[in-house]
Design a protein around this motif. Structure first.
Motif, PDB file in Angstrom:
ATOM      1  N   UNK A 114       0.295 -74.798  47.414  1.00 46.22           N
ATOM      2  CA  UNK A 114      -0.540 -75.666  48.243  1.00 46.22           C
ATOM      3  C   UNK A 114      -0.146 -75.572  49.715  1.00 46.22           C
ATOM      4  N   UNK A 115       1.120 -75.417  50.013  1.00 45.24           N
ATOM      5  CA  UNK A 115       1.549 -75.254  51.395  1.00 45.24           C
ATOM      6  C   UNK A 115       1.014 -73.945  51.973  1.00 45.24           C
ATOM      7  N   UNK A 116       1.099 -72.866  51.175  1.00 45.55           N
ATOM      8  CA  UNK A 116       0.555 -71.585  51.637  1.00 45.55           C
ATOM      9  C   UNK A 116      -0.941 -71.699  51.913  1.00 45.55           C
ATOM     10  N   UNK A 117      -1.666 -72.392  51.036  1.00 40.54           N
ATOM     11  CA  UNK A 117      -3.108 -72.556  51.224  1.00 40.54           C
ATOM     12  C   UNK A 117      -3.396 -73.347  52.502  1.00 40.54           C
ATOM     13  N   UNK A 118      -2.636 -74.421  52.718  1.00 39.13           N
ATOM     14  CA  UNK A 118      -2.861 -75.241  53.900  1.00 39.13           C
ATOM     15  C   UNK A 118      -2.529 -74.476  55.181  1.00 39.13           C
ATOM     16  N   UNK A 119      -1.428 -73.724  55.153  1.00 43.44           N
ATOM     17  CA  UNK A 119      -1.003 -72.979  56.335  1.00 43.44           C
ATOM     18  C   UNK A 119      -1.969 -71.852  56.686  1.00 43.44           C
ATOM     19  N   UNK A 120      -2.719 -71.388  55.689  1.00 48.95           N
ATOM     20  CA  UNK A 120      -3.618 -70.253  55.923  1.00 48.95           C
ATOM     21  C   UNK A 120      -4.809 -70.645  56.796  1.00 48.95           C
ATOM     22  N   UNK A 154     -13.432 -61.423  36.917  1.00 53.76           N
ATOM     23  CA  UNK A 154     -14.431 -62.355  36.391  1.00 53.76           C
ATOM     24  C   UNK A 154     -14.502 -63.671  37.156  1.00 53.76           C
ATOM     25  N   UNK A 155     -13.475 -64.007  37.904  1.00 53.81           N
ATOM     26  CA  UNK A 155     -13.416 -65.293  38.608  1.00 53.81           C
ATOM     27  C   UNK A 155     -13.353 -65.031  40.113  1.00 53.81           C
ATOM     28  N   UNK A 156     -14.440 -65.248  40.847  1.00 49.12           N
ATOM     29  CA  UNK A 156     -14.448 -64.954  42.289  1.00 49.12           C
ATOM     30  C   UNK A 156     -13.322 -65.629  43.066  1.00 49.12           C
ATOM     31  N   UNK A 157     -12.974 -66.855  42.703  1.00 44.64           N
ATOM     32  CA  UNK A 157     -11.930 -67.567  43.445  1.00 44.64           C
ATOM     33  C   UNK A 157     -10.593 -66.850  43.384  1.00 44.64           C
ATOM     34  N   UNK A 158     -10.350 -66.129  42.296  1.00 45.19           N
ATOM     35  CA  UNK A 158      -9.074 -65.435  42.151  1.00 45.19           C
ATOM     36  C   UNK A 158      -9.005 -64.177  43.009  1.00 45.19           C
ATOM     37  N   UNK A 159     -10.128 -63.794  43.609  1.00 41.88           N
ATOM     38  CA  UNK A 159     -10.109 -62.645  44.514  1.00 41.88           C
ATOM     39  C   UNK A 159      -9.869 -63.072  45.961  1.00 41.88           C
ATOM     40  N   UNK A 160      -9.692 -64.374  46.147  1.00 39.17           N
ATOM     41  CA  UNK A 160      -9.414 -64.907  47.478  1.00 39.17           C
ATOM     42  C   UNK A 160      -8.084 -64.363  48.009  1.00 39.17           C
ATOM     43  N   UNK A 161      -8.068 -64.016  49.286  1.00 37.75           N
ATOM     44  CA  UNK A 161      -6.830 -63.569  49.932  1.00 37.75           C
ATOM     45  C   UNK A 161      -6.397 -64.594  50.972  1.00 37.75           C
ATOM     46  N   UNK A 162      -5.094 -64.769  51.102  1.00 37.17           N
ATOM     47  CA  UNK A 162      -4.547 -65.679  52.110  1.00 37.17           C
ATOM     48  C   UNK A 162      -3.459 -64.947  52.888  1.00 37.17           C
ATOM     49  N   UNK A 163      -3.178 -65.457  54.063  1.00 36.64           N
ATOM     50  CA  UNK A 163      -2.118 -64.894  54.901  1.00 36.64           C
ATOM     51  C   UNK A 163      -0.918 -65.826  54.860  1.00 36.64           C
TER      52      UNK A 163
END
Length: 391
Positions: A114-120, A154-163
């Motif tokens: 969750x921290x990585x997602x927020x920082x992205x 099969x799951x588009x969300x799992x193809x999401x990339x973050x920095x």
């Protein structure tokens, strides 16, 4: 230190290891779950380790018998647990490992993601993660089983990339699929199923499953400590802290709940055993074993001086402290082994344990080669002696 403490000698510690770890032929286990329980948990970072550790402790059966335990009747399960490491434990013990250890790891994994997602800075948050997890589980329900790659497709969300580390020297772009799958596994909502390829493969398929039943954390830690003490005692508080990865406070509370007894060792030091477990351990028959890298009999203590000559460490450990394949004689590590590309099992003794040992090791190497068959074993953690033997 009281001289009235019961004494457990180095020889008796080695007797305990041979008998309680199911390594002497007369005490080998009839099932994978019982063999795993004998050492509490089997290291599973390297897929082959689970199979080879069980091979040394079972009365019979080949790789298919281990596969049945892992993927058929699921009496054995892989879990991210002690020291944030992958282990295989019996289904009976799994709820205790989950509550004592895996829950804390899962919570930390979630906070980190969750921290990585927020920082992205893309607006990805806990709600987005919850939707991604739900979509992954729905897909698994539809497919039955799937690899990480198949889930991502099969799951588009799992193809999401973050920095991660944006603006820092270690800035890197990464996909979230592996992290989301790891989190689902840590939460006990998915488990590893049959891999693609042979039993030596780590490319697992995943299957949707239900979380383990809840056990109070203090009760779970006490039960795990009790089982560990039975398998690895005499041992110290520091050994248990190292093996579990728990805080010192949790270790001391768990030991207090168990109520261990103190014993004196050959070197004059003291250690702990389960209540009532101070009597002599009958010597098993002479035994030899070829154990894989990271086998629990080599990794169960922070201090392994009673079964490992410090002079052998440079040959048998990698730079990070992981032990490689080892040769044992009557509770002591006396050498190492490897499998060459043509399938031959080769070994070397680091000293002269005698002719009986050499003959027993040769017979055990032949048994190992027959059991492995056409499979090829390359340890994930390569050690100097293993590399020399295959060169």
């Amino acid at each position: 230190m009281s001289s009235s403490l019961p004494v457990i000698t180095t020889a008796e510690r080695r007797h305990r290891l041979g008998r309680r770890h199911r390594l002497a032929p007369s005490v080998r286990a009839a099932s994978a779950a019982r063999a795993a329980d004998a050492v509490v948990a089997l290291h599973a970072t390297d897929a082959a380790t689970v199979f080879l550790s069980l091979r040394a402790r079972l009365t019979g059966g080949g790789p298919a018998a281990v596969e049945q335990a892992l993927y058929g009747d699921v009496s054995l399960v892989r879990m991210l647990s002690m020291r944030n490491t992958l282990f295989a434990v019996s289904a009976e013990l799994a709820p205790y490992v989950d509550s004592s250890t895996a829950r804390g790891i899962a919570a930390k994994e979630r906070r980190t993601l969750l921290k990585h997602l927020a920082d992205d800075g893309q607006g990805l948050d806990a709600e987005w993660l919850e939707r991604a997890e739900a979509a992954a589980l729905e897909t698994l329900d539809a497919l039955g089983t799937a690899t990480g790659s198949q889930l991502s497709a099969a799951v588009p969300a799992l193809r999401q990339k973050i920095t991660i580390g944006r603006g820092k020297k270690y800035e890197t772009e990464t996909g979230v699929a592996t992290r989301v799958i790891r989190l689902l596994a840590a939460d006990g909502r998915i488990r590893r199923d049959r891999p693609r390829g042979t039993w030596t493969s780590s490319q697992f398929r995943w299957v949707h499953t239900q979380p383990w039943s809840a056990v109070p954390a203090a009760e779970a830690r006490a039960e795990l400590a009790r089982r560990w003490l039975h398998a690895y005692g005499p041992a110290t508080e520091a050994d248990l802290k190292w093996w579990t990865g728990w805080s010192l406070t949790d270790v001391r509370k768990a030991l207090a709940a168990v109520g261990p007894e103190q014993v004196r060792l050959d070197d004059g030091g003291t250690a702990l055993v389960c209540p009532g477990d101070t009597g002599p351990e009958p010597a098993p028959e002479p035994w030899a074993a070829l154990l894989p890298g990271l086998d629990p009999s080599a990794m169960g203590w922070a201090d392994r001086g009673f079964h490992l000559d410090p002079a052998h460490r440079p040959a048998l450990f990698d730079y990070a402290g992981n032990i490689g394949p080892t040769v044992w004689w009557n509770g002591e590590i006396v050498g190492g082994w490897a499998q060459r590309s043509d399938g031959e099992v080769v070994w070397r003794l680091l000293g002269d344990p005698g002719r009986a040992a050499e003959e027993a090791v040769a017979a055990e190497a032949a048994r190992l080669g027959e059991w492995v068959g056409d499979a090829r074993i390359t340890p994930r953690f390569r050690t100097p002696l293993e590399r020399e033997l295959v060169a």
